[in-house]
Scaffold this motif. Structure first.
Motif, PDB file in Angstrom:
ATOM      1  N   GLN A 259       0.801  -1.219   0.000  1.00  0.00           N
ATOM      2  CA  GLN A 259       0.000   0.000   0.000  1.00  0.00           C
ATOM      3  C   GLN A 259       0.837   1.273   0.000  1.00  0.00           C
ATOM      4  O   GLN A 259       0.405   2.301  -0.520  1.00  0.00           O
ATOM      5  CB  GLN A 259      -0.938   0.006   1.207  1.00  0.00           C
ATOM      6  N   ARG A 260       2.030   1.225   0.585  1.00  0.00           N
ATOM      7  CA  ARG A 260       2.865   2.418   0.664  1.00  0.00           C
ATOM      8  C   ARG A 260       3.965   2.430  -0.395  1.00  0.00           C
ATOM      9  O   ARG A 260       4.049   3.335  -1.220  1.00  0.00           O
ATOM     10  CB  ARG A 260       3.488   2.534   2.067  1.00  0.00           C
ATOM     11  N   LEU A 261       4.831   1.413  -0.354  1.00  0.00           N
ATOM     12  CA  LEU A 261       5.927   1.374  -1.324  1.00  0.00           C
ATOM     13  C   LEU A 261       5.466   0.987  -2.720  1.00  0.00           C
ATOM     14  O   LEU A 261       6.082   1.393  -3.716  1.00  0.00           O
ATOM     15  CB  LEU A 261       7.003   0.394  -0.860  1.00  0.00           C
ATOM     16  N   ARG A 262       4.387   0.164  -2.772  1.00  0.00           N
ATOM     17  CA  ARG A 262       3.908  -0.363  -4.055  1.00  0.00           C
ATOM     18  C   ARG A 262       5.080  -0.982  -4.836  1.00  0.00           C
ATOM     19  O   ARG A 262       5.301  -0.683  -6.000  1.00  0.00           O
ATOM     20  CB  ARG A 262       3.221   0.735  -4.875  1.00  0.00           C
ATOM     21  N   SER A 263       5.778  -1.868  -4.161  1.00  0.00           N
ATOM     22  CA  SER A 263       7.046  -2.389  -4.673  1.00  0.00           C
ATOM     23  C   SER A 263       6.998  -3.890  -4.924  1.00  0.00           C
ATOM     24  O   SER A 263       7.116  -4.682  -3.985  1.00  0.00           O
ATOM     25  CB  SER A 263       8.171  -2.084  -3.670  1.00  0.00           C
ATOM     26  N   PRO A 264       6.849  -4.323  -6.167  1.00  0.00           N
ATOM     27  CA  PRO A 264       6.943  -5.757  -6.462  1.00  0.00           C
ATOM     28  C   PRO A 264       8.296  -6.339  -6.051  1.00  0.00           C
ATOM     29  O   PRO A 264       8.365  -7.462  -5.539  1.00  0.00           O
ATOM     30  CB  PRO A 264       6.741  -5.819  -7.977  1.00  0.00           C
ATOM     31  N   SER A 393      -5.432 -10.632  -1.161  1.00  0.00           N
ATOM     32  CA  SER A 393      -4.737  -9.390  -1.513  1.00  0.00           C
ATOM     33  C   SER A 393      -5.004  -8.341  -0.442  1.00  0.00           C
ATOM     34  O   SER A 393      -6.143  -8.173   0.008  1.00  0.00           O
ATOM     35  CB  SER A 393      -5.205  -8.865  -2.872  1.00  0.00           C
ATOM     36  N   TYR A 394      -3.940  -7.622  -0.086  1.00  0.00           N
ATOM     37  CA  TYR A 394      -4.050  -6.515   0.853  1.00  0.00           C
ATOM     38  C   TYR A 394      -3.919  -5.164   0.159  1.00  0.00           C
ATOM     39  O   TYR A 394      -3.681  -4.143   0.809  1.00  0.00           O
ATOM     40  CB  TYR A 394      -3.008  -6.653   1.970  1.00  0.00           C
ATOM     41  N   ALA A 395      -4.101  -5.147  -1.147  1.00  0.00           N
ATOM     42  CA  ALA A 395      -4.123  -3.876  -1.860  1.00  0.00           C
ATOM     43  C   ALA A 395      -5.308  -3.041  -1.399  1.00  0.00           C
ATOM     44  O   ALA A 395      -6.343  -3.576  -0.975  1.00  0.00           O
ATOM     45  CB  ALA A 395      -4.208  -4.116  -3.370  1.00  0.00           C
ATOM     46  N   LEU A 396      -5.160  -1.733  -1.458  1.00  0.00           N
ATOM     47  CA  LEU A 396      -6.271  -0.848  -1.111  1.00  0.00           C
ATOM     48  C   LEU A 396      -7.454  -1.103  -2.046  1.00  0.00           C
ATOM     49  O   LEU A 396      -7.252  -1.495  -3.204  1.00  0.00           O
ATOM     50  CB  LEU A 396      -5.829   0.608  -1.218  1.00  0.00           C
ATOM     51  N   PRO A 397      -8.693  -0.907  -1.567  1.00  0.00           N
ATOM     52  CA  PRO A 397      -9.861  -1.181  -2.421  1.00  0.00           C
ATOM     53  C   PRO A 397      -9.804  -0.508  -3.785  1.00  0.00           C
ATOM     54  O   PRO A 397     -10.246  -1.091  -4.779  1.00  0.00           O
ATOM     55  CB  PRO A 397     -11.028  -0.651  -1.573  1.00  0.00           C
ATOM     56  N   ALA A 398      -9.260   0.694  -3.872  1.00  0.00           N
ATOM     57  CA  ALA A 398      -9.194   1.402  -5.150  1.00  0.00           C
ATOM     58  C   ALA A 398      -8.047   0.904  -6.034  1.00  0.00           C
ATOM     59  O   ALA A 398      -7.930   1.334  -7.187  1.00  0.00           O
ATOM     60  CB  ALA A 398      -9.044   2.902  -4.911  1.00  0.00           C
TER      61      ALA A 398
END
Length: 471
Positions: A259-264, A393-398
């Protein structure tokens, strides 16, 4: 009756605004609501700890949190528990524990209501799903004379339908289940390179659940079995360690990376080199059943899809999943032979379509489930055990487009290749055609629905589409 307001599920992926919202306090009030809204569509939900559209209602919407009683009686010396439909699993476990009892199967979380969990086929590890154990189900619906009534379903095909009904028969108000004496479980964790080594230990550790760790391709097994030993003196420390490092620590790290770094790159590095350092391996700990079996997955919002495959298909299904992770991460994961098979099922175009990159960032939980005596639970039918494969998945809903695109490919692919069945209460992109093929007893289920609800007042739009597409 509450004023109309927007309702959201736990995952934040389903929102709806019912025309009218009720929270009845008794079965009599439920019947009054049915009488008042005769001819209209009526639907009930549990705790909304689900990700499918099973609870959605734009018409008359009931929540049953006040129908939460737990009563235990003795039938020929054997206890039987009558639970109100809105009773949460955690309340049922706590009340039964006071009498030295517990539920015959316990899932990973305890936030769901007993009616919601059984109506969608929720399961634990190593036993049947909870629906399988229901003795009776009390359902409010319209009788043959058109008047509201309550029917207690207790036998044969009707009970097999009512055990996992998705709410399509009517409003479940109560159910009975035979609890079992409280018991203890021994648990230890171990890491394996090969799936076969994990499965070889299931004979002695029947309640094992295990995790496939993406980007390092190992398996972490929570070996579990019943024991007559007493609770370990290490159990409180083990519980706190698990809570702080896994339930809290692991999830905070994953949320930060996603959610913060968005780092694969960060996700893959974490799993390859650091994830296992959080796991308390080689501790053999004995604790009360639900203390070992339940985790705190409700602490952080997420979305989940779960697919059931038969044991004979598990190895190839997990290998397919590994390749799909690589493919959606932007590399070539599937070989030419697999691509040719996907082409035969018209899935290659979906795989090759432009899409958002998705790097899977959560351990894949795998649990064995014995086949159920139900008509349409995901683990129903046959004499072969099922394995439930959870994708989270723990990605933000958007920011879930990547995960949704991944699931929208994986679900039909695993259905076509391995007869995979999506859990009714999780993200469920199955089509009516797939459901008809996957559930040979679906016509029997529809026939029972026709008897209890011939005008289909209790099925919502999603259920109308996937269960009753012809009408």
């Amino acid at each position: 009756m509450a004023d109309p307001a927007t309702v959201s599920n736990f995952g934040g992926n389903i929102t709806f605004t019912p025309r009218q919202h009720y929270s009845p306090r008794s079965e009599a009030e439920v019947l009054e609501i049915l009488k008042k809204h005769r001819g209209q569509r009526i639907h009930a939900s549990g705790s909304l700890h689900a990700w499918s559209a099973a609870a959605q209602s734009d018409d008359i919407y009931l929540t049953l949190e006040h129908l939460n009683s737990v009563e235990v009686s003795r039938d020929s010396g054997e206890p039987i528990a009558t639970l109100g439909a809105g009773c949460q699993i955690k309340r049922a476990l706590a009340e039964l524990d006071k009498q030295g009892l517990t539920l015959p199967a316990v899932g990973l979380i305890s936030e769901q209501t007993i009616a919601g969990s059984t109506a969608t086929g929720t399961h634990g590890s190593g036993r049947h799903c909870l629906s399988h154990y229901l003795e009776t189900v009390r359902i409010a619906h319209y009788g043959a004379d058109g008047e509201p009534t309550i029917t207690e379903v207790s036998g044969d095909v009707e009970l097999a339908a009512a055990r996992c009904s998705l709410g399509c028969l009517g409003i479940i108000v109560a159910l009975t289940i035979r609890p079992r004496p409280q018991y203890f479980i021994e648990e230890y964790l171990a890491v394996y390179k090969n799936l076969s080594d994990v499965l070889a230990r299931e004979f002695d550790w029947q309640l094992t659940q295990f995790y496939y760790l993406p980007w390092r391709n190992d398996f972490l097994a929570q070996h579990r079995r019943e024991t007559t030993n007493r609770r370990s003196w290490l159990a409180p420390l083990y519980r706190w360690h698990w809570f702080l490092t896994i339930d809290i620590g692991l999830h905070l790290i994953i949320r930060f990376l996603v959610q913060r770094l968005r780092s694969p790159w960060g996700v893959k590095t974490f799993f390859k080199y650091f994830a296992l350092s959080l796991v308390p391996r080689r501790w053999h700990v004995v604790d009360k059943s639900q203390d070992h079996l339940i985790m705190e997955h409700e602490l952080f919002r997420h979305i989940e899809m779960e697919i059931f495959v038969r044991g004979s298909e598990l190895a190839v299904a997990l290998d397919f999943l590994r390749c799909a992770f690589v493919e959606f991460d932007g590399q070539r994961g599937f070989d030419d032979d697999t691509r040719a098979v996907l082409g035969q099922f018209q899935l290659l175009e979906k795989l090759n379509a432009p899409r958002e990159r998705y790097t899977h960032h959560y351990p894949v939980c795998v649990r064995r489930v014995e086949p159920d005596e139900t008509l349409i639970s995901p683990s129903s039918g046959g004499d072969e055990d099922f394995y439930a494969i959870s994708l989270i998945s723990y990605a933000l809903p958007a920011e879930r487009a990547g995960f949704v695109g991944f699931c929208d490919f994986v679900a039909p692919a695993m259905t076509a290749l391995f007869h995979g069945r999506c859990h009714w209460g999780k993200y469920c992109p199955s089509t009516p055609q797939e459901i008809e093929r996957l559930y040979p007893k679906l016509p029997e289920f529809v026939a029972v629905c026709e008897k209890f609800d011939p005008e289909r007042r209790f099925a919502n739009d999603w259920q109308q589409e996937v269960i009753f597409p012809a009408k």
